[in-house]
Design a protein around this motif. Structure first.
Motif, PDB file in Angstrom:
ATOM      1  N   GLY A  45       3.001   5.419   8.862  1.00  0.00           N
ATOM      2  CA  GLY A  45       3.741   4.439   8.062  1.00  0.00           C
ATOM      3  C   GLY A  45       5.069   4.957   7.547  1.00  0.00           C
ATOM      4  N   GLU A  66       3.830   3.565  13.238  1.00  0.00           N
ATOM      5  CA  GLU A  66       4.257   2.458  12.360  1.00  0.00           C
ATOM      6  C   GLU A  66       3.817   1.135  12.984  1.00  0.00           C
ATOM      7  N   ASP A  91      -1.249   0.497  15.343  1.00  0.00           N
ATOM      8  CA  ASP A  91      -2.093   0.431  14.153  1.00  0.00           C
ATOM      9  C   ASP A  91      -2.782   1.791  13.966  1.00  0.00           C
TER      10      ASP A  91
HETATM   11  N1  SAM Z   1       6.766   5.870   4.141  1.00  0.00           N
HETATM   12  C1  SAM Z   1       7.498   4.775   3.544  1.00  0.00           C
HETATM   13  C2  SAM Z   1       7.878   5.126   2.120  1.00  0.00           C
HETATM   14  O1  SAM Z   1       7.267   6.067   1.572  1.00  0.00           O
HETATM   15  O2  SAM Z   1       8.765   4.490   1.567  1.00  0.00           O
HETATM   16  C3  SAM Z   1       6.707   3.475   3.597  1.00  0.00           C
HETATM   17  C4  SAM Z   1       5.364   3.485   2.887  1.00  0.00           C
HETATM   18  S1  SAM Z   1       4.584   1.895   2.755  1.00  0.00           S
HETATM   19  C5  SAM Z   1       3.515   2.182   1.391  1.00  0.00           C
HETATM   20  C6  SAM Z   1       3.378   1.878   4.079  1.00  0.00           C
HETATM   21  C7  SAM Z   1       3.939   1.878   5.491  1.00  0.00           C
HETATM   22  O3  SAM Z   1       2.841   1.808   6.416  1.00  0.00           O
HETATM   23  C8  SAM Z   1       4.814   0.697   5.832  1.00  0.00           C
HETATM   24  O4  SAM Z   1       5.926   1.141   6.567  1.00  0.00           O
HETATM   25  C9  SAM Z   1       3.927  -0.218   6.693  1.00  0.00           C
HETATM   26  O5  SAM Z   1       4.643  -1.045   7.576  1.00  0.00           O
HETATM   27  C10 SAM Z   1       3.079   0.807   7.406  1.00  0.00           C
HETATM   28  N2  SAM Z   1       1.765   0.314   7.857  1.00  0.00           N
HETATM   29  C11 SAM Z   1       1.001  -0.658   7.301  1.00  0.00           C
HETATM   30  N3  SAM Z   1      -0.157  -0.792   7.957  1.00  0.00           N
HETATM   31  C12 SAM Z   1      -0.126   0.135   8.961  1.00  0.00           C
HETATM   32  C13 SAM Z   1      -1.038   0.494   9.986  1.00  0.00           C
HETATM   33  N4  SAM Z   1      -2.227  -0.124  10.114  1.00  0.00           N
HETATM   34  N5  SAM Z   1      -0.690   1.460  10.857  1.00  0.00           N
HETATM   35  C14 SAM Z   1       0.508   2.092  10.748  1.00  0.00           C
HETATM   36  N6  SAM Z   1       1.416   1.807   9.787  1.00  0.00           N
HETATM   37  C15 SAM Z   1       1.109   0.840   8.904  1.00  0.00           C
END
Ligand code: SAM
Length: 268
Positions: A45, A66, A91
């Motif tokens: 993410g 991501e 995912d």
């Molecule tokens: N790392 C960034 C930050 O710290 O500002 C974003 C954190 S945000 C809490 C969570 C991130 O996980 C987002 O970019 C979201 O799109 C991604 N995300 C959500 N569900 C996910 C999944 N099942 N697999 C991978 N990434 C995912």
């Protein structure tokens, strides 16, 4: 200001998007991660790159997983980061992390995780513990408390048992909602998970540990003679050295391992 638009991107609630913007917190996390090309580095993410950027300042290659297509595409064209990133638009809950393994290198995994899936994601990640050096995650503070909880604690449960079976759990830092945009409604914390080379109390079949913990904690208020009656009778529990009138939160990890191994033996 707690805008839902951050760096021109509208935060998507369904993806648990709360972007970090506090440089002090970011520095603390990156220092704790200790990024190094001696390991296969993996971020879950990456979002808009709050951790990705500072981590890439210290290493040459970073895998990112991501789910959000728009954010993955943004990173793919990012002027400073794109050459260092291997982007997996996928995912993380279904991702096979062993595909990232390189000869002689363990994985170092980190991320500010989407809180809506963090518990399920933890269970998925434990499956890869054998090829992981360490993991650093920002989670809901309550989830970090559950990961680290011991017997007798209200937050001790299946997540604690499974986490502590695979890993040493070290809470690193508490973080308030103001460090994120938009601000989450809950407090957060960073945890370090250090998988054991060999679990100190090995089970013969991990699915049996997961099952006894799930069944016992599924009926938290009941004694184990009741909650586990479909698996063990009172005589069997006593023969295993357990008090049938104990409640699930009173059993240690070692006692759950004893139950799991007894169940596995019977299945063979
Ligand atoms: N790392 C960034 C930050 O710290 O500002 C974003 C954190 S945000 C809490 C969570 C991130 O996980 C987002 O970019 C979201 O799109 C991604 N995300 C959500 N569900 C996910 C999944 N099942 N697999 C991978 N990434 C995912």
């Amino acid at each position: 200001m707690n805008s839902k638009v951050h760096q021109g991107h509208k935060a998507r609630k369904r993806f648990g998007q709360n972007f970090l913007h506090d440089d002090y917190v970011i520095d603390q996390i990156v220092d704790a991660i200790h990024p190094s090309d001696e390991f296969t580095m993996v971020e879950i993410g990456p979002g808009l790159g709050a951790l990705t950027g500072p981590v890439c300042d210290r290493i040459n290659r970073l895998n990112v997983v991501e789910l959000d297509r728009d954010l993955a595409a943004r990173l793919a064209t990012h002027p400073f980061l794109k050459d260092k990133l291997s982007i997996h638009q996928a995912d993380a809950m279904k991702f096979d992390f062993t595909q990232l393994k390189e000869p002689g290198k363990k994985l170092k995994i980190f991320g500010n995780l989407p809180y809506n899936i963090s518990t399920q994601l933890m269970f998925h990640l434990f499956e890869f513990a054998a090829c992981v050096e360490d993991m650093h995650f920002m989670l809901q503070k309550e989830v970090v408390n559950r990961l680290a909880a011991g017997p007798g604690s209200k937050t001790y449960g299946r997540l604690s048992v499974m986490a502590q079976y695979y890993c040493q759990v070290v809470p690193v830092l508490e973080v308030g909602p103001e460090a994120f945009q938009p601000a989450p409604k809950v407090d957060s914390a960073v945890v370090k998970l250090l998988p054991y080379e060999v679990p100190p109390h090995p089970v013969t079949d991990i699915s049996c540990l997961s099952r006894v913990a799930a069944d016992a904690f599924g009926k938290r208020r009941k004694t184990i003679r009741n909650s586990l009656s479909h698996l063990f009778n009172v005589e069997q529990l006593t023969a295993l050295g357990l008090d049938p009138t104990a409640r699930p939160e009173q059993l240690t990890l070692v006692q759950y391992v004893v139950l799991a191994n007894a169940l596995a033996e019977r299945k063979e």
